[in-house]
Design a protein around this motif. Structure first.
Motif, mmCIF file in Angstrom:
data_model
loop_
_atom_site.group_PDB
_atom_site.id
_atom_site.type_symbol
_atom_site.label_atom_id
_atom_site.label_comp_id
_atom_site.label_asym_id
_atom_site.label_seq_id
_atom_site.Cartn_x
_atom_site.Cartn_y
_atom_site.Cartn_z
ATOM 1 N N THR A 74 0.926 -1.334 -0.143
ATOM 2 C CA THR A 74 -0.026 -0.072 -0.025
ATOM 3 C C THR A 74 0.732 1.325 -0.066
ATOM 4 O O THR A 74 1.746 1.310 0.903
ATOM 5 C CB THR A 74 -0.827 0.037 1.429
ATOM 6 O OG1 THR A 74 -1.829 -1.285 1.096
ATOM 7 C CG2 THR A 74 -1.734 1.345 1.253
ATOM 8 N N VAL A 75 0.570 2.159 -1.086
ATOM 9 C CA VAL A 75 1.282 3.471 -0.799
ATOM 10 C C VAL A 75 0.080 4.570 -0.361
ATOM 11 O O VAL A 75 -1.066 4.413 -0.826
ATOM 12 C CB VAL A 75 1.713 3.982 -2.563
ATOM 13 C CG1 VAL A 75 2.212 5.380 -2.279
ATOM 14 C CG2 VAL A 75 2.643 2.853 -2.744
ATOM 15 N N LEU A 81 -16.460 2.850 12.743
ATOM 16 C CA LEU A 81 -16.115 2.411 13.745
ATOM 17 C C LEU A 81 -14.566 2.462 14.336
ATOM 18 O O LEU A 81 -14.176 2.217 15.596
ATOM 19 C CB LEU A 81 -16.101 0.779 13.943
ATOM 20 C CG LEU A 81 -17.653 0.219 13.811
ATOM 21 C CD1 LEU A 81 -17.836 -1.375 13.440
ATOM 22 C CD2 LEU A 81 -18.581 0.469 14.961
ATOM 23 N N SER A 82 -14.054 3.248 13.363
ATOM 24 C CA SER A 82 -12.454 3.443 13.511
ATOM 25 C C SER A 82 -12.008 4.198 14.679
ATOM 26 O O SER A 82 -12.944 4.891 15.093
ATOM 27 C CB SER A 82 -11.816 4.000 12.332
ATOM 28 O OG SER A 82 -10.465 4.587 12.426
ATOM 29 N N LEU A 83 -10.937 3.884 15.434
ATOM 30 C CA LEU A 83 -10.508 4.618 16.524
ATOM 31 C C LEU A 83 -10.114 6.150 15.958
ATOM 32 O O LEU A 83 -10.019 7.055 16.897
ATOM 33 C CB LEU A 83 -9.348 4.007 17.191
ATOM 34 C CG LEU A 83 -9.721 2.508 17.970
ATOM 35 C CD1 LEU A 83 -8.265 2.094 18.503
ATOM 36 C CD2 LEU A 83 -10.583 2.781 18.918
ATOM 37 N N ALA A 84 -10.058 6.246 14.675
ATOM 38 C CA ALA A 84 -9.581 7.388 14.186
ATOM 39 C C ALA A 84 -10.761 8.445 13.605
ATOM 40 O O ALA A 84 -10.890 9.444 12.911
ATOM 41 C CB ALA A 84 -8.420 7.139 13.033
ATOM 42 N N SER A 123 -0.795 -4.285 8.516
ATOM 43 C CA SER A 123 -1.585 -3.182 8.027
ATOM 44 C C SER A 123 -1.658 -2.078 9.022
ATOM 45 O O SER A 123 -2.082 -2.512 10.128
ATOM 46 C CB SER A 123 -2.939 -3.686 7.450
ATOM 47 O OG SER A 123 -3.906 -2.802 7.357
ATOM 48 N N GLY A 124 -1.752 -0.792 8.727
ATOM 49 C CA GLY A 124 -2.070 0.219 9.684
ATOM 50 C C GLY A 124 -3.233 0.119 10.201
ATOM 51 O O GLY A 124 -3.845 0.680 11.017
ATOM 52 N N GLY A 184 -10.385 -1.104 9.021
ATOM 53 C CA GLY A 184 -9.995 -1.923 10.519
ATOM 54 C C GLY A 184 -9.614 -3.251 9.989
ATOM 55 O O GLY A 184 -9.093 -3.318 8.888
ATOM 56 N N ASN A 185 -9.748 -4.423 10.781
ATOM 57 C CA ASN A 185 -9.520 -5.595 10.536
ATOM 58 C C ASN A 185 -10.083 -6.318 9.378
ATOM 59 O O ASN A 185 -9.107 -7.177 8.696
ATOM 60 C CB ASN A 185 -10.036 -6.457 11.974
ATOM 61 C CG ASN A 185 -9.224 -6.188 13.100
ATOM 62 O OD1 ASN A 185 -8.281 -5.564 13.095
ATOM 63 N ND2 ASN A 185 -9.260 -7.099 14.080
ATOM 64 N N VAL A 186 -11.246 -6.023 9.000
ATOM 65 C CA VAL A 186 -11.639 -6.393 7.870
ATOM 66 C C VAL A 186 -10.817 -6.189 6.498
ATOM 67 O O VAL A 186 -10.466 -7.138 5.853
ATOM 68 C CB VAL A 186 -13.257 -5.970 7.285
ATOM 69 C CG1 VAL A 186 -13.661 -6.542 6.126
ATOM 70 C CG2 VAL A 186 -14.262 -6.264 8.611
#
Length: 389
Positions: free
Chosen positions: A171-172, A213-216, A366-367, A269-271
């Protein structure tokens, strides 16, 4: 209501929309505007052979040529495009002495176009820019025209490219990758096969749900994500049933872009962390992988829910309930997948347990793992893959 308070009261957040977005039937006719404004005369169209067969490439080429813009094409973009594909497209760009790019298609042509834009501007190989914020400045002018309502790539800062040597999707990530202009013409998605409409539509839904749902997440991304979920919940079945339904097509096109804007700033997220290795190791279509994984990850993340699941459920189904439980959202997603003819398990799309550990190791790079609402270890991801089988 206390569960929602943190969604809307935050210490700090920021966002910007650094591009022009043009929406509407026949907005395709505005393609030359961006290049004319910059006095550019030579453009490379990056697309695929299917869109060539459907006549879309010719249509875009004609619009540009009628505006006295010379056109070359690179049309060999494959699903889960590779480093080799990017390099081949760069060579065409250079030999034609192009000055800008039109990305026509779904996520794959757009991923390639963004990477070509980087290499045309700064040279090197795309692996040199892998990771976050390694692109030193603006890429070449890029007009993105989505032909699916799903990827949101026309408004995102990501390019995902398959490295065959590593069986890995690199990923870029840089806000310099966001296209100069996105043209959203609902007519461009009204010829999709039902299966593609379903899988890309679910991809858009996963973008919206994970961004929400992201923490960000922030109030800005929450607003975009919620509207996307509402539009998809109301229209995806109608759109898959009849892609000529202009109202449903228009809603899905808008929803895909709103979801893309949401995850461009809130991440996922995880998905998504788990879906990319499925493409790299088993060539599973990205939207299908996301759709299969979503209920599994939602069940896992339920422990960290602070009220957002109920809001997603309401937006998706249009129903309010006095006794909401997280499993109701999980079941609603499973029902939606079934209605859209999407497989229920990874086994059904040719995945076995032989590569699970390797895929989990890739997923952990993955971030997106870092902003998933529930913290995850390698063992957690391995277990989630097993559940999805």
């Amino acid at each position: 209501m206390d569960g929602y308070r943190k969604d809307y009261v935050m210490d700090q957040y920021s966002f910007s929309i650094p591009q022009n977005i043009k929406y509407g039937i026949n907005s395709l006719l505005s393609i030359p505007d961006t290049f004319k404004e910059k006095s550019l005369e030579r453009v490379l169209i990056i697309s695929d052979r299917i869109l060539e067969e459907l006549g879309f490439v010719q249509k875009v080429s004609s619009i540009l040529r009628d505006a006295n813009i010379e056109v070359a094409c690179y049309l060999d973009v494959e699903p889960n495009p590779s480093i080799e594909t990017v390099q081949a497209a760069v060579e065409i760009y250079k030999s034609f002495e192009a000055e800008g790019i039109v990305a026509l298609g779904g996520g794959s042509p757009m991923d390639v176009a963004k990477s070509v834009g980087v290499l045309a501007a700064y040279g090197g190989e795309i692996v040199d820019y892998e990771g976050a914020h390694k692109v030193p400045g603006p890429i070449v002018p890029l007009v993105a025209i989505p032909t699916t309502a799903g990827t949101g790539s026309e408004v995102t800062a990501f390019s995902v490219i398959t490295d065959k040597k590593r069986n890995y999707k690199l990923t870029v990530f840089s806000y310099e990758l966001i296209p100069t202009c996105a043209i959203l013409d609902p007519a461009m998605i009204m010829s999709l096969p039902a299966g593609v409409a379903a899988s890309t539509g679910m991809d858009a839904l996963v973008h919206a749900v994970e961004a929400y749902l992201s923490l960000a997440a922030s109030p800005f991304t929450n607003a975009m994500a919620q509207k996307a979920i509402e539009l998809i919940g109301t229209n995806i079945r109608s759109f898959v049933a009849n892609r000529k339904d202009e109202d449903a097509a228009s809603a899905m096109m808008s929803a895909s872009t709103f979801a893309g804007i949401a995850f461009a700033w809130a991440r996922l997220g995880n998905v998504h962390a788990m879906a990319h290795p499925l493409g790299g190791f088993y060539n599973v279509a990205h939207g299908v992988a996301n759709a299969i994984l979503l209920p599994v990850v939602l069940e896992y993340n339920a422990l960290a829910d602070k009220g957002k699941y109920e809001k997603i459920y309401e937006c998706l189904t249009g129903k309010r309930t006095q006794s909401f439980e997280s499993r109701m959202l999980v079941e609603a997603i499973k029902k939606l997948n079934a209605d859209l003819n999407i497989p229920a398990t990874l086994t059904q799309v040719g995945v076995d347990d032989k590569k699970i550990v390797e895929m989990a190791e890739d997923a952990m790079k993955s971030g997106n793992i870092l902003v998933n609402p529930r913290q995850s270890t390698l063992e957690d991801i391995i277990e989630l893959y097993h559940q999805a089988l």
